[in-house]
Design a protein around this motif. Structure first.
Motif, mmCIF file in Angstrom:
data_model
loop_
_atom_site.group_PDB
_atom_site.id
_atom_site.type_symbol
_atom_site.label_atom_id
_atom_site.label_comp_id
_atom_site.label_asym_id
_atom_site.label_seq_id
_atom_site.Cartn_x
_atom_site.Cartn_y
_atom_site.Cartn_z
ATOM 1 N N ILE A 172 0.853 -1.193 0.000
ATOM 2 C CA ILE A 172 0.000 0.000 0.000
ATOM 3 C C ILE A 172 0.884 1.235 0.000
ATOM 4 O O ILE A 172 1.779 1.359 0.836
ATOM 5 N N VAL A 173 0.636 2.124 -0.956
ATOM 6 C CA VAL A 173 1.355 3.392 -1.003
ATOM 7 C C VAL A 173 0.340 4.533 -1.005
ATOM 8 O O VAL A 173 -0.786 4.375 -1.485
ATOM 9 N N THR A 174 0.740 5.667 -0.464
ATOM 10 C CA THR A 174 -0.158 6.808 -0.351
ATOM 11 C C THR A 174 0.504 8.071 -0.880
ATOM 12 O O THR A 174 1.730 8.171 -0.932
ATOM 13 N N GLU A 175 -0.319 9.037 -1.247
ATOM 14 C CA GLU A 175 0.176 10.369 -1.588
ATOM 15 C C GLU A 175 -0.916 11.384 -1.290
ATOM 16 O O GLU A 175 -2.117 11.050 -1.287
ATOM 17 N N PHE A 176 -0.515 12.602 -1.031
ATOM 18 C CA PHE A 176 -1.480 13.662 -0.727
ATOM 19 C C PHE A 176 -2.315 13.976 -1.961
ATOM 20 O O PHE A 176 -1.824 14.005 -3.088
ATOM 21 N N HIS A 177 -3.614 14.211 -1.729
ATOM 22 C CA HIS A 177 -4.520 14.627 -2.800
ATOM 23 C C HIS A 177 -5.207 15.905 -2.335
ATOM 24 O O HIS A 177 -5.724 15.975 -1.216
ATOM 25 N N ASP A 178 -5.240 16.916 -3.210
ATOM 26 C CA ASP A 178 -5.614 18.256 -2.751
ATOM 27 C C ASP A 178 -7.102 18.570 -2.762
ATOM 28 O O ASP A 178 -7.499 19.656 -2.358
ATOM 29 N N ASN A 179 -7.962 17.649 -3.202
ATOM 30 C CA ASN A 179 -9.384 17.985 -3.266
ATOM 31 C C ASN A 179 -10.211 16.902 -2.584
ATOM 32 O O ASN A 179 -10.390 15.814 -3.131
ATOM 33 N N PRO A 180 -10.741 17.175 -1.397
ATOM 34 C CA PRO A 180 -11.479 16.138 -0.670
ATOM 35 C C PRO A 180 -12.810 15.747 -1.308
ATOM 36 O O PRO A 180 -13.238 14.604 -1.205
ATOM 37 N N PHE A 181 -13.481 16.723 -1.948
ATOM 38 C CA PHE A 181 -14.759 16.403 -2.584
ATOM 39 C C PHE A 181 -14.663 16.588 -4.087
ATOM 40 O O PHE A 181 -13.632 17.011 -4.622
ATOM 41 N N TYR A 182 -15.726 16.272 -4.791
ATOM 42 C CA TYR A 182 -15.722 16.306 -6.240
ATOM 43 C C TYR A 182 -16.255 17.644 -6.741
ATOM 44 O O TYR A 182 -17.327 18.106 -6.310
ATOM 45 N N THR A 183 -15.529 18.257 -7.645
ATOM 46 C CA THR A 183 -15.905 19.549 -8.200
ATOM 47 C C THR A 183 -15.648 19.558 -9.699
ATOM 48 O O THR A 183 -14.845 18.776 -10.215
ATOM 49 N N ILE A 184 -16.328 20.483 -10.393
ATOM 50 C CA ILE A 184 -16.095 20.721 -11.813
ATOM 51 C C ILE A 184 -15.828 22.206 -11.994
ATOM 52 O O ILE A 184 -16.684 23.037 -11.695
ATOM 53 N N ALA A 185 -14.652 22.540 -12.446
ATOM 54 C CA ALA A 185 -14.312 23.946 -12.688
ATOM 55 C C ALA A 185 -15.000 24.405 -13.973
ATOM 56 O O ALA A 185 -14.904 23.746 -15.018
ATOM 57 N N ALA A 186 -15.688 25.549 -13.886
ATOM 58 C CA ALA A 186 -16.503 26.014 -15.006
ATOM 59 C C ALA A 186 -15.679 26.347 -16.246
ATOM 60 O O ALA A 186 -16.146 26.194 -17.374
ATOM 61 N N ASP A 187 -14.462 26.813 -16.065
ATOM 62 C CA ASP A 187 -13.675 27.301 -17.201
ATOM 63 C C ASP A 187 -12.590 26.321 -17.660
ATOM 64 O O ASP A 187 -11.721 26.675 -18.457
ATOM 65 N N THR A 188 -12.642 25.082 -17.197
ATOM 66 C CA THR A 188 -11.614 24.115 -17.550
ATOM 67 C C THR A 188 -11.906 23.481 -18.900
ATOM 68 O O THR A 188 -13.032 23.066 -19.175
ATOM 69 N N THR A 189 -10.887 23.419 -19.761
ATOM 70 C CA THR A 189 -11.030 22.731 -21.037
ATOM 71 C C THR A 189 -10.514 21.306 -20.898
ATOM 72 O O THR A 189 -9.570 21.036 -20.148
ATOM 73 N N TYR A 190 -11.132 20.394 -21.624
ATOM 74 C CA TYR A 190 -10.740 18.983 -21.575
ATOM 75 C C TYR A 190 -10.967 18.405 -22.962
ATOM 76 O O TYR A 190 -12.091 18.104 -23.365
ATOM 77 N N ILE A 191 -9.887 18.269 -23.699
ATOM 78 C CA ILE A 191 -9.943 17.902 -25.110
ATOM 79 C C ILE A 191 -9.514 16.444 -25.274
ATOM 80 O O ILE A 191 -8.487 16.019 -24.741
ATOM 81 N N VAL A 192 -10.304 15.679 -26.019
ATOM 82 C CA VAL A 192 -9.999 14.265 -26.229
ATOM 83 C C VAL A 192 -10.057 13.921 -27.714
ATOM 84 O O VAL A 192 -10.598 14.669 -28.529
ATOM 85 N N ASP A 193 -9.496 12.775 -28.034
ATOM 86 C CA ASP A 193 -9.620 12.198 -29.367
ATOM 87 C C ASP A 193 -9.604 10.680 -29.212
ATOM 88 O O ASP A 193 -9.386 10.161 -28.121
ATOM 89 N N LEU A 194 -9.832 9.992 -30.306
ATOM 90 C CA LEU A 194 -9.777 8.536 -30.282
ATOM 91 C C LEU A 194 -8.326 8.074 -30.311
ATOM 92 O O LEU A 194 -7.482 8.660 -30.995
ATOM 93 N N TYR A 195 -8.049 7.000 -29.575
ATOM 94 C CA TYR A 195 -6.747 6.353 -29.658
ATOM 95 C C TYR A 195 -6.932 5.094 -30.489
ATOM 96 O O TYR A 195 -7.655 4.183 -30.077
#
Length: 284
Positions: free
Chosen positions: A114-137
């Motif tokens: 078991i390994v751990t690392e700090f994660h900065d967001n305890p709950f789930y959020t969606i930033a209104a201005d975030t872009t997320y671009i995808v394509d097919l692999y």
């Protein structure tokens, strides 16, 4: 600190041998967990998926691998890394030990770490201005079937797909199976929204049996105004959708904002995130 078979050791003391089957053959499984203030999100679902995967890979499940035992080991590791009062990303890894070639030796014993690392967001959020671009692999394809949905350490497509995405300035890529159906993203399950119809690929198509996928399906099933189905998704449907989003336990819901020339909103995804956080508060 790393937890190796119940013992807390430093990173330098936790090295696996060259004979470890997880290293030699990818003969291993893992769960990626989100732990917030000492609570493992959706632990029961993670645990039963892990046990089912061990059975699929014909691993002998140790008698002490109860849900309570592994939970205690995870929280012990989180606390040892001073993350018990914050948010942490945790990886629980199971391998078949050492010995044998393709056929494991009879005396090979199951290991966990078991390994751990700090994660900065305890709950789930969606930033209104975030872009997320995808394509097919499309360089390689997944074989449809339940074995492809096991969360094993054999992640070659996800690794080289992630390199491809970075080289082409994509945030993620969508994976196809050998039938040319879209089955998932590199790091999560896929949902498609078109009006009041919601689709996600079925497990038989080869997608991961995602823990967050299950949570979202349970939330959507309670809305009588929605038609939710687990059905194959063709690439042609992507550009006709109103919204596309990716789900995983660490980030929750990640709306796709652009696929090729099509842009998408995130209004529906925002509503699902609100219900997801409400579910977590009720169960905490």
């Amino acid at each position: 600190m790393v937890n190796f078979n119940g013992s807390l050791v430093s990173n330098t003391e936790s090295k696996l041998t060259l004979e470890n089957r997880g290293y030699k053959y990818g003969d291993a499984l893992f769960e990626t967990l989100k732990v917030v203030n000492g609570k493992i999100f959706f632990w029961e679902d993670h645990y039963f998926r892990l046990m089912a995967s061990m059975r699929i890979l014909r691993m002998d499940i140790p008698m002490n691998f109860t849900m309570e035992f592994l939970e205690a080991e995870i929280l012990k590791t989180v606390e040892a890394n001073n993350l018990i009062d914050s948010s942490a990303r945790v990886r629980l890894n199971i391998d078949r030990g050492e010995g044998g070639k393709y056929l494991p030796s009879e005396d090979a014993e199951i290991n966990f770490n078991i390994v751990t690392e700090f994660h900065d967001n305890p709950f789930y959020t969606i930033a209104a201005d975030t872009t997320y671009i995808v394509d097919l692999y499309k360089d390689y394809f997944m074989a449809p079937g339940l074995l492809s949905g096991v969360k094993s350490n054999n992640k070659a497509i996800q690794v080289i797909g992630s390199i491809y995405a970075k080289e082409n300035d994509f945030d993620n890529c969508l994976i196809l199976n050998t039938n040319k159906s879209v089955i998932e993203a590199l790091n999560g399950n896929l949902f498609l929204v078109k009006g009041d119809k919601i689709k996600t690929p079925p497990l038989e198509d080869g997608c991961l049996k995602g823990v967050m996928r299950k949570q979202v399906l349970e939330i959507l099933s309670k809305d009588v105004n929605l038609f939710v189905e687990e059905a194959s998704i063709s690439p042609f449907e992507l550009q006709k959708a109103d919204e596309l989003f990716v789900t995983n336990v660490i980030k929750g819901i990640v709306p796709i904002t652009r696929y090729r020339k099509k842009s998408y909103g995130n209004e529906f995804a925002q509503k699902v995130v609100t219900k997801l956080n409400a579910k977590l508060r009720l169960t905490s």
